[in-house]
Design a protein around this motif. Structure first.
Motif, PDB file in Angstrom:
ATOM      1  N   LEU A  92      -5.298   1.393  10.409  1.00 62.08           N
ATOM      2  CA  LEU A  92      -6.353   0.660  11.177  1.00 62.08           C
ATOM      3  C   LEU A  92      -7.384   1.849  11.351  1.00 62.08           C
ATOM      4  CD1 LEU A  92      -6.203  -2.194  13.661  1.00 62.08           C
ATOM      5  CD2 LEU A  92      -7.074   0.209  14.464  1.00 62.08           C
ATOM      6  N   VAL A  93      -8.508   1.212  11.269  1.00 64.51           N
ATOM      7  CA  VAL A  93      -9.523   2.160  11.690  1.00 64.51           C
ATOM      8  C   VAL A  93     -10.694   1.575  12.961  1.00 64.51           C
ATOM      9  CG1 VAL A  93     -11.747   3.421  10.883  1.00 64.51           C
ATOM     10  CG2 VAL A  93      -9.678   3.111   9.236  1.00 64.51           C
ATOM     11  N   LEU A  94     -10.604   2.309  13.945  1.00 62.93           N
ATOM     12  CA  LEU A  94     -11.578   2.000  14.933  1.00 62.93           C
ATOM     13  C   LEU A  94     -12.890   2.732  14.848  1.00 62.93           C
ATOM     14  CD1 LEU A  94     -11.081  -0.087  17.491  1.00 62.93           C
ATOM     15  CD2 LEU A  94     -10.508   1.696  18.530  1.00 62.93           C
ATOM     16  N   GLN A  95     -13.956   1.978  14.802  1.00 61.70           N
ATOM     17  CA  GLN A  95     -15.348   2.706  14.867  1.00 61.70           C
ATOM     18  C   GLN A  95     -15.930   2.550  16.215  1.00 61.70           C
ATOM     19  OE1 GLN A  95     -17.836   0.849  12.195  1.00 61.70           O
ATOM     20  NE2 GLN A  95     -19.619   2.048  12.558  1.00 61.70           N
ATOM     21  N   PRO A  96     -16.320   3.857  17.042  1.00 57.24           N
ATOM     22  CA  PRO A  96     -16.950   3.873  17.991  1.00 57.24           C
ATOM     23  C   PRO A  96     -18.462   3.278  17.964  1.00 57.24           C
ATOM     24  CG  PRO A  96     -15.943   6.038  17.802  1.00 57.24           C
ATOM     25  CD  PRO A  96     -15.776   5.274  16.524  1.00 57.24           C
ATOM     26  N   THR A  97     -19.113   2.694  18.834  1.00 63.41           N
ATOM     27  CA  THR A  97     -20.238   2.137  18.707  1.00 63.41           C
ATOM     28  C   THR A  97     -20.910   2.590  20.358  1.00 63.41           C
ATOM     29  OG1 THR A  97     -20.040   0.033  19.710  1.00 63.41           O
ATOM     30  CG2 THR A  97     -19.496   0.197  17.552  1.00 63.41           C
ATOM     31  N   GLY A  98     -22.219   1.869  20.469  1.00 62.77           N
ATOM     32  CA  GLY A  98     -22.793   1.834  21.642  1.00 62.77           C
ATOM     33  C   GLY A  98     -22.194   1.664  23.107  1.00 62.77           C
ATOM     34  N   GLY A  99     -21.125   0.517  22.695  1.00 59.54           N
ATOM     35  CA  GLY A  99     -20.387   0.089  23.636  1.00 59.54           C
ATOM     36  C   GLY A  99     -18.879  -0.061  23.188  1.00 59.54           C
ATOM     37  N   LEU A 100     -18.402  -1.021  23.260  1.00 56.66           N
ATOM     38  CA  LEU A 100     -17.018  -1.195  22.962  1.00 56.66           C
ATOM     39  C   LEU A 100     -16.892  -1.172  21.274  1.00 56.66           C
ATOM     40  CD1 LEU A 100     -15.865  -4.245  25.056  1.00 56.66           C
ATOM     41  CD2 LEU A 100     -14.852  -1.916  24.904  1.00 56.66           C
ATOM     42  N   PRO A 101     -15.590  -0.535  20.921  1.00 55.62           N
ATOM     43  CA  PRO A 101     -15.581  -0.004  19.366  1.00 55.62           C
ATOM     44  C   PRO A 101     -15.352  -1.166  18.576  1.00 55.62           C
ATOM     45  CG  PRO A 101     -13.539   0.527  20.449  1.00 55.62           C
ATOM     46  CD  PRO A 101     -14.417  -0.061  21.804  1.00 55.62           C
ATOM     47  N   CYS A 102     -15.514  -1.254  17.347  1.00 53.51           N
ATOM     48  CA  CYS A 102     -15.145  -2.349  16.336  1.00 53.51           C
ATOM     49  C   CYS A 102     -14.094  -1.815  15.482  1.00 53.51           C
ATOM     50  CB  CYS A 102     -16.370  -2.669  15.350  1.00 53.51           C
ATOM     51  SG  CYS A 102     -17.983  -2.953  16.232  1.00 53.51           S
ATOM     52  N   ILE A 103     -12.986  -2.700  15.120  1.00 56.68           N
ATOM     53  CA  ILE A 103     -12.351  -2.559  14.210  1.00 56.68           C
ATOM     54  C   ILE A 103     -13.010  -2.727  12.533  1.00 56.68           C
ATOM     55  CG2 ILE A 103     -10.224  -3.537  13.007  1.00 56.68           C
ATOM     56  CD1 ILE A 103      -9.379  -4.359  15.708  1.00 56.68           C
ATOM     57  N   ALA A 104     -13.040  -1.212  11.993  1.00 53.41           N
ATOM     58  CA  ALA A 104     -13.746  -1.225  10.727  1.00 53.41           C
ATOM     59  C   ALA A 104     -12.983  -1.591   9.568  1.00 53.41           C
ATOM     60  CB  ALA A 104     -14.410   0.168  10.857  1.00 53.41           C
ATOM     61  N   TYR A 105     -11.411  -1.529   9.924  1.00 56.05           N
ATOM     62  CA  TYR A 105     -10.698  -1.762   8.667  1.00 56.05           C
ATOM     63  C   TYR A 105      -9.255  -1.929   9.144  1.00 56.05           C
ATOM     64  CZ  TYR A 105      -8.136  -0.708   4.301  1.00 56.05           C
ATOM     65  OH  TYR A 105      -7.049  -0.601   3.481  1.00 56.05           O
ATOM     66  N   PHE A 106      -8.545  -2.819   8.577  1.00 51.17           N
ATOM     67  CA  PHE A 106      -7.063  -2.954   8.819  1.00 51.17           C
ATOM     68  C   PHE A 106      -6.533  -3.648   7.475  1.00 51.17           C
ATOM     69  CE2 PHE A 106      -3.673  -6.138  10.335  1.00 51.17           C
ATOM     70  CZ  PHE A 106      -2.716  -4.933  10.252  1.00 51.17           C
ATOM     71  N   GLY A 107      -5.866  -2.708   6.773  1.00 54.63           N
ATOM     72  CA  GLY A 107      -5.278  -3.056   5.520  1.00 54.63           C
ATOM     73  C   GLY A 107      -4.620  -2.164   4.849  1.00 54.63           C
ATOM     74  N   PRO A 108      -4.280  -2.056   3.713  1.00 55.28           N
ATOM     75  CA  PRO A 108      -3.313  -1.042   3.247  1.00 55.28           C
ATOM     76  C   PRO A 108      -3.630   0.416   3.423  1.00 55.28           C
ATOM     77  CG  PRO A 108      -3.920  -2.626   1.489  1.00 55.28           C
ATOM     78  CD  PRO A 108      -4.577  -2.993   2.602  1.00 55.28           C
ATOM     79  N   ARG A 109      -2.528   1.052   3.378  1.00 56.43           N
ATOM     80  CA  ARG A 109      -2.752   2.472   4.028  1.00 56.43           C
ATOM     81  C   ARG A 109      -3.715   3.341   3.010  1.00 56.43           C
ATOM     82  NH1 ARG A 109       1.115   6.749   6.874  1.00 56.43           N
ATOM     83  NH2 ARG A 109      -0.243   8.579   6.576  1.00 56.43           N
ATOM     84  N   LEU A 110      -4.839   3.856   3.670  1.00 55.25           N
ATOM     85  CA  LEU A 110      -5.888   4.390   3.266  1.00 55.25           C
ATOM     86  C   LEU A 110      -5.229   6.056   2.945  1.00 55.25           C
ATOM     87  CD1 LEU A 110      -8.807   3.616   5.404  1.00 55.25           C
ATOM     88  CD2 LEU A 110      -8.552   2.923   2.957  1.00 55.25           C
ATOM     89  N   PRO A 111      -5.946   6.616   1.514  1.00 54.35           N
ATOM     90  CA  PRO A 111      -5.665   7.721   1.517  1.00 54.35           C
ATOM     91  C   PRO A 111      -5.888   8.951   2.940  1.00 54.35           C
ATOM     92  CG  PRO A 111      -6.737   6.989  -0.323  1.00 54.35           C
ATOM     93  CD  PRO A 111      -7.073   5.941   0.724  1.00 54.35           C
ATOM     94  N   ASP A 112      -5.160   9.903   3.049  1.00 61.11           N
ATOM     95  CA  ASP A 112      -5.492  10.745   4.076  1.00 61.11           C
ATOM     96  C   ASP A 112      -6.765  11.431   3.944  1.00 61.11           C
ATOM     97  OD1 ASP A 112      -2.706  10.050   4.938  1.00 61.11           O
ATOM     98  OD2 ASP A 112      -1.948  12.122   4.096  1.00 61.11           O
TER      99      ASP A 112
END
Length: 685
Positions: free
Chosen positions: A11-31
């Motif tokens: 799961l990838v959480l992306q900061p924004t100018g306010g609350l963050p967004c979930i930018a990705y939730f799926g199969p494990r990404l490469p390190d």
């Protein structure tokens, strides 16, 4: 950018100018994945007819002049005016497998916790500097993957739980809300999203399970820009009083690239291994005998002792005394609230029956319905002020509801239940909830969880079953304090076959009570054979709930054999995984249960009605090791239909086939009568 991983997912959480967004939730990404590039790849374009920015689909989207969808948070001042929200940039902290988020808008602080560990769990809360009214708060919002354009929901009724409905997302919002004060037969707190052609064994899917027993809301929305999202939270307006802190329950999410089963097996394991606290983890799941459909309110020590002897002879390990043992409870119009033993029926208390049950090698269980009260009761006459809602309200099943938001009510219930458990050798409580609430009230949900937690702390070895007119309160919140659910008051095996398949998308075998009912069903009037009734019960946590005196010698012998089979196999079945099968014949409902180490399996193939074609279509299995060889045999050849006159191999032989062959070509079963089930066992060689 922030990421959390487990063995197979990211799961990838992306900061924004306010609350963050979930930018990705799926199969494990490469390190080595460049998360900034991942965010850039997800950036959307603009076109005409829009404001001059793309709304951020944050974990808590609010009405900020850019986001035009359903807000995930709506706060009112004490006079009912909406408080505008514009969150400052969030603080995000990573702790192990969890991300913690905090952001402020004026006097409102929003916090969220997101954890990825086998499944994804999400919670949110707000705190305020002054009292406010909460209209709506969603758990952190997860975007629905673009390929998953179908929404699968669950609905039902008393005696007809867990019906699946499937439809495509469409522009706009779909609202489903349980406003009856419990998880509900009607709209249980579960949903799936799926790709259009996803089935049990193939396609993309995401499962959502909201863990709250007090009524909930789900919003599934497709925005004008095409993005889709799902919100889950406590029912809107459920917080009836102003406060300075409010929180959601836990939203549990599982994802799969291998069909609905891929989510189901994750949720089954999560419930069994993480959510449920087992009173005695080492004890096999005991076979139940419940006397309700045998005697109803007519309690007699001689009759019940006889029933206990018959149950033990068949193989029962737990005897449950149902409704009718307390107050002056001769029917359902009286005595709820008066939790004292009825000395008319039990002059020496429950001890003689308990001693009899123990002497037969069984433990003892008892039915209670503590949250309810009859107007015809001593407790009501003493404390009418303890009733939730007005006293002139319409009753349900002649019942009113006790207000568990009041500490004095919870204290009283704890005291009477503690006394019952302390004074009697009770192993199990069947905890019922037969009345819809007169209003949606989150305090009632918190109250029952508090009461159950106190009782479990005082009596940790007592198992509690969640029953609410059958399956009216099944959710991951109540399961934090209970370890069995009563799926339905309908124990007609034909109905249970369908219900059990759908419910396994959310809950495991070990907590799903399934009983052998009467030959002539008390809830449907259908007549079914003992073989069908017994094998359907053996698919889950087995029991029987019939007048055992009505069984013929042949029926008792058959039930004894199936009960022995369940006992011999429950160790691996109760810890294994249930995979529903995609059947090419719509007349067949089938599943495969597979041991954790994949060393063995069992297939239950239920023939509901007569097939349209002459001969059975091959049944393709799933979830096996494709390279392994399995010995496959029919466990109940005595149920082969008499008009089967061909040379089907499983009628007489054990087959040895690879997992790949079983999953690709499948197996052909003998012809079956309607309302029968074939049981096929497989053992890895």
């Amino acid at each position: 950018m922030y990421r959390i991983d487990d063995d197979s997912q990211t799961l990838v959480l992306q900061p924004t100018g306010g609350l963050p967004c979930i930018a990705y939730f799926g199969p494990r990404l490469p390190d080595a994945e460049d998360l900034d590039q991942l965010a850039d790849a997800g950036r959307m374009d603009l076109t005409g007819g829009m404001v001059d920015a793309v709304a951020r689909l944050t974990i808590c989207p609010v009405a900020d002049g850019v986001y035009m969808g359903q807000p995930a948070l709506r706060v009112l001042d004490v006079d009912g005016a909406e408080i505008p929200l514009q969150f400052a940039p969030a603080t995000i902290t990573a702790r192990g497998k969890s991300l913690h988020v905090s952001a402020v808008s004026g006097g409102v602080t929003y916090t969220a916790e997101i954890t990825l560990d086998g499944v994804l769990t999400l919670r949110a809360a707000i705190e305020t500097t002054a009292p406010v009214r909460l209209d709506w708060l969603s758990a952190p919002v997860l975007p629905v993957p673009g390929a998953q354009s179908d929404l699968i929901e669950f609905s039902g009724r008393w005696n007809g739980e867990f019906r699946m409905q499937r439809q495509g997302f469409a522009p706009g919002a779909r609202l489903r809300e349980a406003r009856l004060g419990r998880s509900g037969h009607e709209t249980p707190p579960f949903a799936y999203t799926a790709s259009p052609h996803a089935r049990f064994t193939r396609g993309e899917a995401t499962a959502f399970a909201y863990g709250w027993p007090g009524g909930h809301r789900m919003i599934a929305e497709e925005l004008p820009d095409g993005r889709r999202l799902i919100q889950f939270g406590n029912g809107a307006g459920a917080e009836r009083a102003p406060g300075t802190r409010f929180e959601t329950a836990t939203l549990t999410v599982a994802r799969s690239d291998t069909g609905l089963n891929g989510c189901a097996v994750q949720l089954q394991a999560h419930v069994r291994d993480t959510i449920v606290t087992w009173p005695d983890p080492a004890r096999p799941r005991p076979v139940h005998y419940n006397c309700w459909e045998a005697v109803y309110f007519d309690h007699d020590i001689a009759t019940l002792s006889d029933m206990a002897e018959r149950a033990a002879r068949i193989g029962a390990e737990r005897f449950v005394l149902d409704d009718g043992w307390f107050g002056k409870r001769d029917d359902d119009t009286t005595s709820l609230g008066d939790w004292q033993i009825d000395r008319r029926k039990w002059p020496d208390g429950l001890t003689p029956l308990i001693d009899k049950v123990h002497a037969l090698g069984m433990t003892f269980g008892l039915w209670v319905e503590p949250e309810m009260i009859n107007a015809e009761s001593d407790l009501y006459r003493a404390h009418p002020d303890w009733v939730l809602g007005p006293l002139d309200q319409t009753t349900g099943r002649h019942q009113l509801v006790l207000d568990l938001g009041k500490a004095e009510v919870r204290d009283h219930l704890f005291a009477v239940l503690d006394a019952i458990l302390s004074d009697n050798a009770i192993d199990y409580l069947k905890w019922d909830h037969n009345r819809l609430l007169p209003m949606l009230d989150a305090a009632q949900g918190r109250g029952i969880l508090d009461l159950l937690a106190r009782l479990r702390a005082a009596h940790p070895k007592v198992e509690i079953e969640s029953c609410a007119s059958g399956g009216g309160r099944i959710d991951y919140g109540i399961l934090e304090h209970t370890s069995r659910v009563w799926l339905s008051d309908c124990i007609d095996a034909a109905e249970r076959l369908r219900m059990q398949q759908a419910a396994a998308l959310m809950i495991p075998s070990a907590i799903t009570g399934s009983h052998v009912g009467a030959a002539h069903s008390h809830t449907t009037g259908r007549r079914l054979s003992m073989g069908f009734r017994a094998w359907i019960a053996a698919m889950r946590h087995m029991g029987f709930e019939s007048d055992l005196r009505s069984f013929t010698a042949e029926e008792e012998a058959e039930l004894t054999l199936v009960t022995a089979w369940f006992k011999a196999n429950r160790g691996w079945m109760m810890s294994g995984a249930i995979h529903a099968l995609d059947c090419d014949d719509p007349a067949v409902t089938a599943e495969i249960q597979i041991a954790q180490d994949k060393s063995r399996f069992v297939v239950f193939a239920g023939q509901g009605v007569t097939s349209t074609q002459n001969l059975p279509r091959a049944l393709r299995l799933t979830g096996l090791d494709p390279e392994a060889i399995y010995a496959v045999r029919l466990a109940n050849p005595e149920h082969i239909a008499p008009h089967s006159r061909g040379g089907n191999a499983l009628k007489t032989a054990t087959l040895r086939l690879s997992g790949r062959a079983l999953m690709t070509a499948g197996i052909n079963l003998p012809i079956a009568w309607p309302e029968t089930v074939y049981v096929v066992e497989g053992t890895r060689q």
